[in-house]
Design an enzyme around this catalytic site. Structure first.
Site, PDB file in Angstrom:
ATOM      1  N   ASP A  14       0.371  31.095 -14.992  1.00  0.00           N
ATOM      2  CA  ASP A  14       0.754  29.791 -14.431  1.00  0.00           C
ATOM      3  C   ASP A  14       1.350  28.972 -15.562  1.00  0.00           C
ATOM      4  O   ASP A  14       1.435  29.441 -16.709  1.00  0.00           O
ATOM      5  CB  ASP A  14      -0.480  29.094 -13.812  1.00  0.00           C
ATOM      6  CG  ASP A  14      -0.097  28.167 -12.654  1.00  0.00           C
ATOM      7  OD1 ASP A  14       0.718  27.248 -12.882  1.00  0.00           O
ATOM      8  OD2 ASP A  14      -0.623  28.342 -11.537  1.00  0.00           O
ATOM      9  N   ASP A  28       6.160  30.102 -17.389  1.00  0.00           N
ATOM     10  CA  ASP A  28       6.995  29.345 -16.454  1.00  0.00           C
ATOM     11  C   ASP A  28       8.036  30.323 -15.912  1.00  0.00           C
ATOM     12  O   ASP A  28       8.847  30.853 -16.694  1.00  0.00           O
ATOM     13  CB  ASP A  28       7.666  28.179 -17.204  1.00  0.00           C
ATOM     14  CG  ASP A  28       8.505  27.299 -16.294  1.00  0.00           C
ATOM     15  OD1 ASP A  28       9.024  27.803 -15.286  1.00  0.00           O
ATOM     16  OD2 ASP A  28       8.655  26.104 -16.615  1.00  0.00           O
ATOM     17  N   VAL A  29       8.026  30.561 -14.621  1.00  0.00           N
ATOM     18  CA  VAL A  29       8.895  31.612 -14.072  1.00  0.00           C
ATOM     19  C   VAL A  29      10.379  31.239 -14.115  1.00  0.00           C
ATOM     20  O   VAL A  29      11.233  32.067 -13.789  1.00  0.00           O
ATOM     21  CB  VAL A  29       8.497  32.013 -12.629  1.00  0.00           C
ATOM     22  CG1 VAL A  29       7.084  32.572 -12.592  1.00  0.00           C
ATOM     23  CG2 VAL A  29       8.665  30.854 -11.654  1.00  0.00           C
ATOM     24  N   ASN A  41       4.007  34.750  -6.734  1.00  0.00           N
ATOM     25  CA  ASN A  41       3.526  33.677  -5.852  1.00  0.00           C
ATOM     26  C   ASN A  41       3.923  32.274  -6.297  1.00  0.00           C
ATOM     27  O   ASN A  41       3.904  31.348  -5.488  1.00  0.00           O
ATOM     28  CB  ASN A  41       1.995  33.819  -5.779  1.00  0.00           C
ATOM     29  CG  ASN A  41       1.305  32.584  -5.267  1.00  0.00           C
ATOM     30  OD1 ASN A  41       1.296  32.323  -4.067  1.00  0.00           O
ATOM     31  ND2 ASN A  41       0.716  31.797  -6.170  1.00  0.00           N
ATOM     32  N   TYR A  75      14.255  24.859  -0.007  1.00  0.00           N
ATOM     33  CA  TYR A  75      13.070  25.717   0.123  1.00  0.00           C
ATOM     34  C   TYR A  75      13.344  26.877   1.074  1.00  0.00           C
ATOM     35  O   TYR A  75      13.045  28.035   0.762  1.00  0.00           O
ATOM     36  CB  TYR A  75      11.891  24.869   0.617  1.00  0.00           C
ATOM     37  CG  TYR A  75      10.559  25.578   0.648  1.00  0.00           C
ATOM     38  CD1 TYR A  75       9.728  25.590  -0.471  1.00  0.00           C
ATOM     39  CD2 TYR A  75      10.114  26.234   1.794  1.00  0.00           C
ATOM     40  CE1 TYR A  75       8.490  26.225  -0.444  1.00  0.00           C
ATOM     41  CE2 TYR A  75       8.891  26.865   1.828  1.00  0.00           C
ATOM     42  CZ  TYR A  75       8.071  26.859   0.709  1.00  0.00           C
ATOM     43  OH  TYR A  75       6.848  27.498   0.742  1.00  0.00           O
ATOM     44  N   LYS A 102      13.405  30.839   0.236  1.00  0.00           N
ATOM     45  CA  LYS A 102      12.443  31.769   0.844  1.00  0.00           C
ATOM     46  C   LYS A 102      13.151  32.844   1.676  1.00  0.00           C
ATOM     47  O   LYS A 102      12.720  33.993   1.715  1.00  0.00           O
ATOM     48  CB  LYS A 102      11.417  30.997   1.678  1.00  0.00           C
ATOM     49  CG  LYS A 102      10.516  30.072   0.849  1.00  0.00           C
ATOM     50  CD  LYS A 102       9.704  30.849  -0.184  1.00  0.00           C
ATOM     51  CE  LYS A 102       8.641  29.973  -0.858  1.00  0.00           C
ATOM     52  NZ  LYS A 102       7.819  30.713  -1.819  1.00  0.00           N
ATOM     53  N   THR A 161      -3.643  24.297   1.390  1.00  0.00           N
ATOM     54  CA  THR A 161      -3.764  24.392  -0.068  1.00  0.00           C
ATOM     55  C   THR A 161      -3.348  23.055  -0.685  1.00  0.00           C
ATOM     56  O   THR A 161      -2.870  22.166   0.029  1.00  0.00           O
ATOM     57  CB  THR A 161      -2.804  25.469  -0.639  1.00  0.00           C
ATOM     58  OG1 THR A 161      -1.460  24.974  -0.538  1.00  0.00           O
ATOM     59  CG2 THR A 161      -2.924  26.795   0.070  1.00  0.00           C
TER      60      THR A 161
HETATM   61  P1  NAI Z   1      -0.074  25.477  -5.012  1.00  0.00           P
HETATM   62  O1  NAI Z   1       0.725  24.263  -5.360  1.00  0.00           O
HETATM   63  O2  NAI Z   1      -1.522  25.329  -4.693  1.00  0.00           O
HETATM   64  O3  NAI Z   1       0.096  26.602  -6.133  1.00  0.00           O
HETATM   65  C1  NAI Z   1       1.341  26.904  -6.707  1.00  0.00           C
HETATM   66  C2  NAI Z   1       1.125  27.272  -8.155  1.00  0.00           C
HETATM   67  O4  NAI Z   1       2.402  27.608  -8.723  1.00  0.00           O
HETATM   68  C3  NAI Z   1       0.544  26.123  -8.988  1.00  0.00           C
HETATM   69  O5  NAI Z   1      -0.588  26.558  -9.694  1.00  0.00           O
HETATM   70  C4  NAI Z   1       1.691  25.732  -9.903  1.00  0.00           C
HETATM   71  O6  NAI Z   1       1.264  25.277 -11.180  1.00  0.00           O
HETATM   72  C5  NAI Z   1       2.449  27.054 -10.011  1.00  0.00           C
HETATM   73  N1  NAI Z   1       3.830  26.837 -10.438  1.00  0.00           N
HETATM   74  C6  NAI Z   1       4.699  25.866 -10.053  1.00  0.00           C
HETATM   75  N2  NAI Z   1       5.859  25.990 -10.701  1.00  0.00           N
HETATM   76  C7  NAI Z   1       5.736  27.064 -11.527  1.00  0.00           C
HETATM   77  C8  NAI Z   1       6.592  27.685 -12.458  1.00  0.00           C
HETATM   78  N3  NAI Z   1       7.822  27.211 -12.712  1.00  0.00           N
HETATM   79  N4  NAI Z   1       6.138  28.772 -13.136  1.00  0.00           N
HETATM   80  C9  NAI Z   1       4.888  29.240 -12.909  1.00  0.00           C
HETATM   81  N5  NAI Z   1       4.029  28.685 -12.040  1.00  0.00           N
HETATM   82  C10 NAI Z   1       4.447  27.596 -11.369  1.00  0.00           C
HETATM   83  O7  NAI Z   1       0.706  26.113  -3.759  1.00  0.00           O
HETATM   84  P2  NAI Z   1       0.321  27.244  -2.696  1.00  0.00           P
HETATM   85  O8  NAI Z   1       0.300  26.591  -1.372  1.00  0.00           O
HETATM   86  O9  NAI Z   1      -0.829  28.048  -3.135  1.00  0.00           O
HETATM   87  O10 NAI Z   1       1.671  28.097  -2.743  1.00  0.00           O
HETATM   88  C11 NAI Z   1       1.756  29.370  -3.318  1.00  0.00           C
HETATM   89  C12 NAI Z   1       2.983  30.065  -2.749  1.00  0.00           C
HETATM   90  O11 NAI Z   1       2.856  30.163  -1.332  1.00  0.00           O
HETATM   91  C13 NAI Z   1       4.302  29.317  -3.014  1.00  0.00           C
HETATM   92  O12 NAI Z   1       5.322  30.262  -3.286  1.00  0.00           O
HETATM   93  C14 NAI Z   1       4.575  28.624  -1.679  1.00  0.00           C
HETATM   94  O13 NAI Z   1       5.942  28.367  -1.474  1.00  0.00           O
HETATM   95  C15 NAI Z   1       4.037  29.677  -0.706  1.00  0.00           C
HETATM   96  N6  NAI Z   1       3.700  29.174   0.604  1.00  0.00           N
HETATM   97  C16 NAI Z   1       2.773  28.182   0.781  1.00  0.00           C
HETATM   98  C17 NAI Z   1       2.491  27.713   2.053  1.00  0.00           C
HETATM   99  C18 NAI Z   1       1.503  26.626   2.298  1.00  0.00           C
HETATM  100  O14 NAI Z   1       1.462  26.140   3.449  1.00  0.00           O
HETATM  101  N7  NAI Z   1       0.662  26.236   1.353  1.00  0.00           N
HETATM  102  C19 NAI Z   1       3.178  28.280   3.225  1.00  0.00           C
HETATM  103  C20 NAI Z   1       4.088  29.344   2.921  1.00  0.00           C
HETATM  104  C21 NAI Z   1       4.344  29.765   1.654  1.00  0.00           C
END
Ligand code: NAI
Length: 251
Positions: free
Chosen positions: A38, A64-65, A91, A156, A160, A191
């Site tokens: 992360d 950082d991705v 993710n 977004y 996706k 989340t």
């Molecule tokens: P979250 O915000 O809880 O977790 C995302 C994580 O990615 C965080 O820990 C953040 O620090 C990290 N992150 C952000 N930018 C980054 C970067 N440049 N490099 C490395 N890490 C980075 O979000 P969540 O909900 O757990 O989302 C995870 C994945 O699931 C994402 O790809 C999101 O688009 C996808 N998603 C989420 C949904 C939802 O309803 N929560 C629905 C569909 C997909």
């Protein structure tokens, strides 16, 4: 019964929060050694320390991705510490709601760079390692918005949708090398990404899911676990919706 990821080494990007963290916890219990990856500013190190030993080993590697250099280091460091990379959950992602006509270039491009190009960077580096091993499984996190559009999500949903089709091409290239590549498409999951929503908007999201609630992060983790495990040994190029029936249509 033997554990489903016994002896495997797995990376979860964006692993310090939400769906990523739930996947780390689930896969540790199945015997894998896990890398929480992360942003350096995240609390990934503390999370890894708290989880270490609850199943397999758990370590934190900041990345950082949006940086090719950091992504390449992530794979190299994982190999240095765990000897190999069996599975990657791609993710890391960010949200963003802006009408298309109001998008500034920088904001639009940032979402594409993290949510789509980041998936490519991590997959590219992981595939190079996995090709040498002759095995591996990559799971790319798309979204229901990789299948459907939604107002305000130009960047977004473009990212996706790109992840879903990038996955297919990577799967075709990787199949002869013994490596599988799949994507998952979560519906709305409860989340931190959704934490700031006003109650009426949240209820509106609930109503999109025929199952009648938002998803839970462990429900997505279960799908990732399956894709990462040898139970999915004949599954590649697939897109698995975990969406409570959202994309099935209107009832
Ligand atoms: P979250 O915000 O809880 O977790 C995302 C994580 O990615 C965080 O820990 C953040 O620090 C990290 N992150 C952000 N930018 C980054 C970067 N440049 N490099 C490395 N890490 C980075 O979000 P969540 O909900 O757990 O989302 C995870 C994945 O699931 C994402 O790809 C999101 O688009 C996808 N998603 C989420 C949904 C939802 O309803 N929560 C629905 C569909 C997909």
């Amino acid at each position: 019964m033997s554990k489903r990821l016994e002896g495997k080494s797995m990376i979860v990007t964006g692993g310090a929060s939400g769906i990523g963290l739930a996947t780390v916890e689930r896969c540790l219990k199945e015997g894998a050694n896990l890398v929480i990856s992360d942003l350096a500013s995240s609390d990934g190190a503390a999370k890894a320390q708290a989880l270490n030993g609850q199943g397999g080993r758990c370590i934190f590697i900041p990345c950082d991705v949006s940086s090719t250099e950091q992504v390449d280091h992530l794979i190299a460091e994982t190999v240095r510490q765990f000897g190999k990379v069996d599975a990657v959950f791609n993710n890391a992602g960010i949200g963003g709601i802006t009408p298309a006509v109001d998008y500034a270039d920088a904001d639009y491009l940032r979402i594409i760079d993290i949510n789509l190009n980041g998936v490519f960077r991590v997959a590219r580096a992981a595939l190079r390692q996995m090709y040498m091993q002759g095995s591996g499984s990559i799971i790319n996190c798309a979204s229901i918005l990789g299948t459907l559009g939604q107002t305000g999500t130009a960047a977004y949903s473009a990212a996706k949708g790109g992840v879903v089709n990038l996955t297919r091409t990577l799967a075709l290239e990787a199949a002869p090398k013994g490596v599988r590549v799949n994507s998952i498409g979560p519906g709305y999951i409860d989340t931190p990404l959704l934490k700031d929503l006003p109650p009426e908007m949240r209820q509106g999201l609930v109503n999109l899911h025929p199952i009648g609630r938002l998803g839970r992060d462990e429900e997505v983790a279960n799908a990732v676990l399956f894709m990462a495990s040898d139970e999915a040994s004949f599954v590649t190029g697939a897109h698995l919706l975990v969406d409570g029936g959202y994309a099935a249509g209107k009832s």
